[in-house]
Scaffold this active site. Structure first.
Site, short mmCIF file in Angstrom:
data_model
loop_
_atom_site.label_atom_id
_atom_site.label_comp_id
_atom_site.label_asym_id
_atom_site.label_seq_id
_atom_site.Cartn_x
_atom_site.Cartn_y
_atom_site.Cartn_z
N GLY A 62 -11.08 2.59 3.67
CA GLY A 62 -9.95 2.26 2.79
C GLY A 62 -10.27 1.24 1.71
CB SER A 63 -10.81 -2.29 1.71
OG SER A 63 -11.67 -2.54 2.80
CD GLU A 87 -11.51 1.58 12.94
OE1 GLU A 87 -10.76 2.55 12.74
OE2 GLU A 87 -11.80 0.75 12.07
CB ILE A 93 -0.99 -0.03 1.19
CG1 ILE A 93 -1.95 -1.23 1.03
CG2 ILE A 93 -1.78 1.29 1.26
CD1 ILE A 93 -2.86 -1.48 2.23
CG HIS A 147 -11.59 1.07 8.78
ND1 HIS A 147 -11.04 0.47 9.87
CD2 HIS A 147 -10.92 0.55 7.72
CE1 HIS A 147 -10.10 -0.38 9.52
NE2 HIS A 147 -10.01 -0.36 8.20
CB THR A 172 -5.15 4.68 5.05
OG1 THR A 172 -3.83 4.38 4.58
CG2 THR A 172 -5.63 5.98 4.45
CB ALA A 173 -1.83 2.09 8.84
NE ARG A 174 -6.03 -2.75 11.58
CZ ARG A 174 -6.46 -2.90 10.31
NH1 ARG A 174 -6.62 -1.85 9.52
NH2 ARG A 174 -6.75 -4.10 9.84
C1 DGY Z 1 -7.80 -4.26 6.27
O1 DGY Z 1 -8.03 -5.02 5.34
O2 DGY Z 1 -6.97 -4.49 7.13
C2 DGY Z 1 -8.60 -3.02 6.30
O3 DGY Z 1 -8.29 -2.22 7.36
C3 DGY Z 1 -10.07 -3.34 6.25
O4 DGY Z 1 -10.55 -2.46 5.30
#
Ligand code: DGY
Length: 322
Positions: free
Chosen positions: A290-291, A270, A161, A288, A239-241
């Site tokens: 991201g995906s 969260e 990523i 959250h 966008t990680a944790r």
């Molecule tokens: C993941 O895949 O780790 C993401 O944070 C979930 O969208």
């Protein structure tokens, strides 16, 4: 031969659930409520499950694993991150753990860029102004942001990523710097400058993008001491944790302007949010996402099922975690 049983802990995209039902007896969660460990245990035992398909909302720790039936062969997470799974405990019980790498790289990198640009160009303030009917017309000094072009982007965690973020940021004229546990090969670096220490990276990060997984080594990474190393008025994207950031420290820096703006897609604990974020005008907050594209969520579900199919058929999992 009797069909094997799998437990889907959350609702999944329709085509993914359809494929699961075509191959297995599915124990589902139609309400999509986050199940307690006891509910997970009960459902797993009732169905004598062979696999769990979990999300980041379920903590699969040693205690839970010890209470799951011996029939369990696989824990497949619908995520690339697996900080919610005790992989060592899975291994000790001979349960394969798998994740879904690759398929969400582009969507997550897209969200990082959205947050980077949105924070730099004050998208939240602009949107709020328009919706509130407070926009009195164009003027030369209204909501001035900063330009990413020519600035240094520090990427903390240059895996798939991180590299996809770098590729996008180059197109905006940004100069890429990174820190990673190990230095990348020159073709992967593509001109990015490696920093052997995170501290060295922070000193040059006009923009800082967090892309490392959550681990004992990265939890609490962005604290006040490290924020003090950033250039004045840096912009932070995560966008990680959420637990990579010490919220109190980042909020204080956003309040003082030491950090100009932040774009955050992930939060410690969260969906609970540190109350300090909500009132900050210079912070763009997403839940959250991201995906969260149709294509990616389908691909994540199919990847998780590919992993379960392989393990239950006695083949090697495509994405093993041990
Ligand atoms: C993941 O895949 O780790 C993401 O944070 C979930 O969208």
């Amino acid at each position: 031969m009797a069909r094997q049983s799998i437990l889907l802990t959350r609702r999944l995209p329709p085509q993914v659930e359809a494929r699961a039902r075509a191959s297995y007896d599915v124990i589902d969660n139609p309400d999509d409520r986050i199940l307690t460990p006891q509910e997970l245990r009960e459902r797993a035992h009732n169905g004598k499950v062979a696999a769990l398909l979990v999300c980041t909302s379920e903590k699969v720790d040693e205690t839970l694993l010890a209470q799951l039936p011996d029939s369990l062969k696989a824990v497949a997470t619908f995520s690339v991150g697996y900080d919610h799974i005790d992989v060592a405990a899975c291994k000790a019980r001979g349960i394969m753990a798998t994740n879904t790498p690759d398929v969400l790289t582009d969507s997550t990198a897209d969200i990082a860029m959205l947050l980077l640009l949105g924070a730099a160009r004050r998208a939240y303030e602009g949107d709020r102004l328009v919706r509130a009917g407070e926009w009195k017309g164009w003027h030369t000094m209204m909501l001035l942001g900063v330009q990413p072009g020519g600035k240094r982007l520090g990427i903390f965690g240059m895996g798939r990523i991180g590299q996809a973020v770098a590729q996008r940021a180059r197109a905006f004229g940004m100069r890429i710097h990174y820190h990673n546990r190990s230095r990348l090969a020159p073709e992967q670096e593509a001109g990015a400058e490696y920093h052997a220490s995170p501290e060295s990276l922070l000193r040059v990060s006009d923009f800082l993008c967090l892309n490392a997984p959550s681990s004992p080594a990265t939890r609490g990474f962005l604290n006040s001491e490290r924020i003090a190393l950033l250039p004045e008025g840096a912009i932070v994207v995560n966008t990680a944790r959420g637990d990579l950031v010490v919220d109190d420290d980042l909020i204080a820096a956003l309040q003082s302007g030491r950090v100009r703006a932040a774009g955050l897609d992930v939060f410690a604990n969260e969906p609970a949010l540190h109350p300090g974020y909500a009132g900050l005008p210079n912070t763009l907050l997403l839940p959250h996402l991201g995906s969260a594209t149709i294509e990616t969520r389908d691909a994540m579900g199919f990847t998780a099922l590919d992993n379960i199919d392989a393990v239950l058929a006695g083949r090697a999992a495509p994405n093993p975690l041990w």
